[in-house]
Design an enzyme around this catalytic site. Structure first.
Site, PDB file in Angstrom:
ATOM      1  N   HIS A 101      43.410  42.959  43.518  1.00 15.51           N
ATOM      2  CA  HIS A 101      44.706  42.210  43.226  1.00 15.51           C
ATOM      3  C   HIS A 101      45.807  43.042  43.024  1.00 15.51           C
ATOM      4  O   HIS A 101      46.779  42.625  42.247  1.00 15.51           O
ATOM      5  CB  HIS A 101      44.587  41.277  42.019  1.00 15.51           C
ATOM      6  CG  HIS A 101      43.648  40.246  42.154  1.00 15.51           C
ATOM      7  ND1 HIS A 101      43.086  39.769  43.294  1.00 15.51           N
ATOM      8  CD2 HIS A 101      43.069  39.627  41.209  1.00 15.51           C
ATOM      9  CE1 HIS A 101      42.248  38.810  43.422  1.00 15.51           C
ATOM     10  NE2 HIS A 101      42.046  38.471  41.934  1.00 15.51           N
ATOM     11  N   HIS A 175      46.389  32.215  41.603  1.00 17.27           N
ATOM     12  CA  HIS A 175      45.065  32.324  41.095  1.00 17.27           C
ATOM     13  C   HIS A 175      44.960  31.022  40.257  1.00 17.27           C
ATOM     14  O   HIS A 175      44.232  31.373  39.124  1.00 17.27           O
ATOM     15  CB  HIS A 175      45.063  33.796  40.229  1.00 17.27           C
ATOM     16  CG  HIS A 175      43.588  34.006  40.243  1.00 17.27           C
ATOM     17  ND1 HIS A 175      42.398  33.543  39.594  1.00 17.27           N
ATOM     18  CD2 HIS A 175      42.962  35.340  40.838  1.00 17.27           C
ATOM     19  CE1 HIS A 175      41.535  34.164  39.786  1.00 17.27           C
ATOM     20  NE2 HIS A 175      41.712  34.986  40.445  1.00 17.27           N
ATOM     21  N   GLU A 309      42.256  30.235  45.994  1.00 19.27           N
ATOM     22  CA  GLU A 309      43.327  31.256  46.505  1.00 19.27           C
ATOM     23  C   GLU A 309      43.405  31.446  48.069  1.00 19.27           C
ATOM     24  O   GLU A 309      42.917  31.912  48.757  1.00 19.27           O
ATOM     25  CB  GLU A 309      42.901  32.573  45.706  1.00 19.27           C
ATOM     26  CG  GLU A 309      42.668  32.370  44.762  1.00 19.27           C
ATOM     27  CD  GLU A 309      41.622  33.526  44.191  1.00 19.27           C
ATOM     28  OE1 GLU A 309      41.913  34.940  43.986  1.00 19.27           O
ATOM     29  OE2 GLU A 309      40.385  33.285  43.444  1.00 19.27           O
TER      30      GLU A 309
HETATM   31  C1  G6D Z   1      36.450  38.873  39.543  1.00 17.64           C
HETATM   32  O1  G6D Z   1      35.685  38.799  41.762  1.00 17.64           O
HETATM   33  C2  G6D Z   1      36.524  38.119  40.923  1.00 17.64           C
HETATM   34  C3  G6D Z   1      37.712  38.126  41.460  1.00 17.64           C
HETATM   35  O2  G6D Z   1      37.740  37.082  42.844  1.00 17.64           O
HETATM   36  C4  G6D Z   1      38.514  37.149  40.437  1.00 17.64           C
HETATM   37  O3  G6D Z   1      39.885  37.194  41.052  1.00 17.64           O
HETATM   38  C5  G6D Z   1      38.727  38.045  39.184  1.00 17.64           C
HETATM   39  O4  G6D Z   1      37.232  38.260  38.695  1.00 17.64           O
HETATM   40  C6  G6D Z   1      39.487  37.371  38.342  1.00 17.64           C
HETATM   41  O5  G6D Z   1      36.837  40.177  39.761  1.00 17.64           O
END
Ligand code: G6D
Length: 343
Positions: A101, A175, A309
């Site tokens: 992210h 998100h 998402e």
């Molecule tokens: C974990 O793998 C997941 C991600 O996809 C998610 O966005 C995050 O937690 C909040 O890393």
């Protein structure tokens, strides 16, 4: 329709948009995030998304909930990529040494500029942010906006725009976590899900994509006809589902007529239909395991919500058939997702 502004703590603001049907969309300039989405039902008002009651809680408990994610949603393998023959190393922020992210902190940790926009048909809040050249290692001064709108057709619309002065990567998403029961302590297992996707991206155990696009047929990820999440979670032969104790996968949307995704509450009183111009949707079923969070005076736990998402697939910079996330100075990035609320 109206928009009210209030204090959300630590110099941040909350903007409440209300339509003529009693739907309320609360968003904050902290992380350009959705905080509440309240719909009226015959058994009372229901907040159908996860969110905290102050900006402080996001800092201390979970920074991603409801937030705008960028510059690149998902994981960049080892935080390394090539652009026009040059190799870049961006900041990594996962145990496995990848960039999740956009690095940390990123868009979700910023206070965005805000502007309220009222038209005859809808109310909107436009958030804008400049991500400077080199932020978390990404090239180019990126100016970006995300506009939240609510209309009297009970549609929440997200529109993204961006430009850059140097070639860079850009793959934003939102998100938001839905829980249509309105109770953060009720797992989403009883929700029915429809996803119009024939393939999903297979993941390594560290959450990066392997590059394989796998048919959903015969797997627990076949949601082309409505299926309860319980059936998905409990179905045997779901290697990828078991690897993550749920879903954490990109689905490649077939964009047939109508909604791309439909989520229906267990009592059938509320549903959300998602329509997007993005090629994929990453679905994460809050696979928190034993981790708990205090939310709205209750305890949020495993499978407490589900994200939608909409974005280009994670791994797009590594695998050509996963989508396009390179943004060049002569381009304007544009993306749109509509969440239609039925209650
Ligand atoms: C974990 O793998 C997941 C991600 O996809 C998610 O966005 C995050 O937690 C909040 O890393």
């Amino acid at each position: 329709m109206e928009v009210r502004q209030s204090d959300f703590g630590n110099g941040t603001n909350l903007f409440s948009m209300v339509n003529d049907n009693g739907v309320r969309l609360d968003v904050s300039d902290f992380g350009a995030r959705i905080v509440n989405l309240v719909v009226p039902t015959d058994t009372g008002e229901r907040n159908i998304v996860l969110g905290f009651e102050s900006s402080e809680d996001y800092t201390t408990q979970d920074s991603y909930i409801g937030a705008t994610i960028g510059r690149v949603a998902g994981r960049i393998n080892s935080g390394r990529f090539k652009l026009d023959g040059k190799t870049y190393q961006v900041q990594t922020n996962t145990e496995a040494g990848h960039t999740l992210h956009g690095g940390a902190p990123s868009f979700e940790g910023k206070i965005w500029q805000s502007q309220i926009i009222r038209t005859e048909d809808e109310v909107s809040v436009m958030f804008t942010l400049t991500s400077p050249d080199g932020e978390n290692g990404f090239p180019g001064n990126l100016t970006t906006s995300v506009t939240y709108s609510l209309n009297n057709q009970n549609e929440w619309t997200l529109v993204y725009q961006a430009q850059t002065d140097q070639t860079t990567l850009y793959n934003p998403t939102n998100h938001v976590y839905f829980n249509l029961t309105g109770d953060v302590e009720t797992p989403i297992d009883g929700h029915e899900l429809t996803v119009m996707a024939d393939q999903f991206a297979v993941l390594n155990s560290d959450g990066t994509v392997t590059g394989e696009k796998r048919d959903v047929s015969g797997t627990s990820f076949d949601f082309r006809t409505a299926k309860s999440l319980k059936d998905c979670f409990e179905l045997a032969n779901g290697a990828q589902k078991d690897l993550f104790s749920g879903i954490d996968h990109p689905f490649f949307l077939s964009h047939e007529k109508g909604a791309d995704v439909i989520l229906q509450s267990p009592d059938g009183k509320v549903s959300v239909e998602v329509e997007t111009d993005q090629e994929t949707i990453v679905i994460f079923t809050a696979n928190f395991g034993q981790d708990k969070m205090d939310m709205r005076g209750k305890t949020l736990g495993h499978h407490g919500g589900i994200t939608f998402e909409t974005q280009a697939a994670p791994g797009a910079i590594e695998f050509e058939d996963f989508g396009e996330i390179v943004l060049r100075p002569d381009q304007v990035y544009h993306a749109k997702t509509i969440y239609r609320l039925k209650f």
